[in-house]
Design a protein around this motif. Sequence first.
Motif: not given
Lengths: 397, 397
Positions: A107-113, A130-134, A199-207
């Motif tokens: 998601a980060i790489q597809a959206l963020i410059n 850390r991932g956002l640093e991509l 774009v909302l990045l809704a991160d939902n691993p514990y749902r």
Amino acid sequence: MTVASALHTSELVGRFSKPQGFGDATLRSPRTDSIELLGGIPDPEVLPVAELTAATERVLLRSGVPALQYSRTEGITELREWIAAREGVSADRIIVTNGGFHGLSLAIQALINPGDLVAVDNPIFPLFLRGLELATTNILPVPVGAAGLDVDALEGQLRAGVRPKALYTVPDFHNPTQGSLSRPDRQRLVELAAQYGFVLLADNPYRELYFGTESASYREFNDSENVIHINTFTKTLGPGLRLGWLVVPNWLRSDISALRSRQDSHSSTLIQSIVAEALTHEETLFDATLDKARATYRNRAQVLATALETETQGALDIELPNGGLFLWPKIVSDRIDPQKLSESARSHGVDYQQGAFFPSGPGTEAARHLRLSFGHVSEENLKEGARRIGLAFKDQG
Amino acid sequence: MTVASALHTSELVGRFSKPQGFGDATLRSPRTDSIELLGGIPDPEVLPVAELTAATERVLLRSGVPALQYSRTEGITELREWIAAREGVSADRIIVTNGGFHGLSLAIQALINPGDLVAVDNPIFPLFLRGLELATTNILPVPVGAAGLDVDALEGQLRAGVRPKALYTVPDFHNPTQGSLSRPDRQRLVELAAQYGFVLLADNPYRELYFGTESASYREFNDSENVIHINTFTKTLGPGLRLGWLVVPNWLRSDISALRSRQDSHSSTLIQSIVAEALTHEETLFDATLDKARATYRNRAQVLATALETETQGALDIELPNGGLFLWPKIVSDRIDPQKLSESARSHGVDYQQGAFFPSGPGTEAARHLRLSFGHVSEENLKEGARRIGLAFKDQG
């Protein structure tokens, strides 16, 4: 051997920060009997190991062994359809990933410059940064309270003219603070995303890991073209599978696929086939697994909270979570130094994440908290861990 | 549903080309009885399916089920050590990947900046150019001849002042041209890399699939700090595993790990554990699998070549490969239009890759070639495929 003095890495990797704090192995106790309350790790007893084994046998017996061959970038049909039915969306909006973190990175790489502003939870799951640093390090921290992201605070920023490209939040059983967004706040978030063009990045691993009633709806996320909804089998079927999924808006489908196809082609066909076979062979398996997980983690949260109350004698302000894999108690007294407490706890043989690792900006009390994971720790060890934390408080007291 | 008119993807994905030709599903025959000679796909009969099944059972029976838990970014120790012993390097230089293509994508992103020049095979494995779009589209095509990359041509360019940041080549059983670099040329390539300060990306998925004597040494690659040596279990244990590895120079180890940890954390612990268990439980398994694969593919190459000789009556100039999964015959007569031949073949129910999909620049005769894969096709179907190609030649003739 040639010295490669003229060689350089790319600017991309040159910009990466040196990880500190969270996930730093040097912060683990050298004691072999140390009790680790560090990561959001599911209990192996809760995972459907026998069913995964049996599913593997069946998929590897299939004629032509398709599970060992190439498959489509977006994921195998059986798995995408199972996930799509659960999410209530069409299967062509499902992209299978190598786990939730991989979904975030795509998601980060597809959206963020480079240089783009991204609004993020504060405090935050630190690995997201850390991932956002991509793509960028330019962040707008948004406070997270007892009911998840502070939507009023976000709206204030947006009205003041701040224009993030994306917003990252964990809507259910927030990591680390354990709050969940109310349904109205979910609706407002999605509306703000549409209104202000992010774009909302809704991160939902514990749902799925709720202890009482079901968590609030995720319909709002899946109905919006402004949301990438990120999920994973990590907390329910096992992190070692490395299997998750994205629900992507229609306008992003082909670009996310194009990105994925240039990075690692597709997720393991074998892993996808094993999981799809296990989930479809016995229709009740996933829900039965979740029921067992919920009961186990609810009980462990209670055991740890009760033991901490007893052992720390009121030194921690403990709120029982409604789901997830963490306790986020606060140190009551300002006279306790959280860093020294953590070092003392480590010397007594218990490791946890210091709250100080979690802020994404100023203004939080996170540093006064401890993040304690209980998912994979036996009741006996939770009690012993609490006792050791109690000893650490005595050292400081 | 909200129209997401204000939303844009990143410049990165915006720069991706629209794939044409190679891998385009619209170029497949709509006939259900079509014989597909398209991809470098191993035969399922050759894969150690029973051993992988048994290995899965064993790893899932282990106490605490570590195969379902998180593991290190670089890969699990047992697998890295097995690979390292085979490569003749220390295990800390091995980074486990989700297959060879993933290794290439990590290498590209860790080394190449936007606009950087990268020297590449001409003709080339076309997907490399798509992966390279993660960083640059600025390429220097270097001719590939009967003995792999033309090192003289490369050296001429370097002496003339051209300075690529990296060079991509397939040293063994080149895809598509089937040549292999001589040992002296490997040594020269590595020396040129050191002298002119570039990194050699040695992509070696076919290395083990030799039909006669072992392929030339890869010692040169692993001994150099100027080489990333890319390999995979795709062609030997199955593409669906999505499991491969890099041998990285010491100066790149931590940066490649940092990149990987920001993208998808690590390869599936379960897949790694299954493969490591299968390979170490029975020491002879990998070599026995390779022996079977070599015999099968050698035989199929011969069957296809012989059938084509007969069916096309000299219309193709066929060279038997010394390894790998492809035949690369050349259309003898200039009067045959390769595009029309391919369309005609498709209508007769046989699909192959047109040579025109493979050039990375001008100056090749690739468009006069057919790339025919034979690895996963039965002898009967290879003969029938050749017969259908013969019919296509008659149509053109």
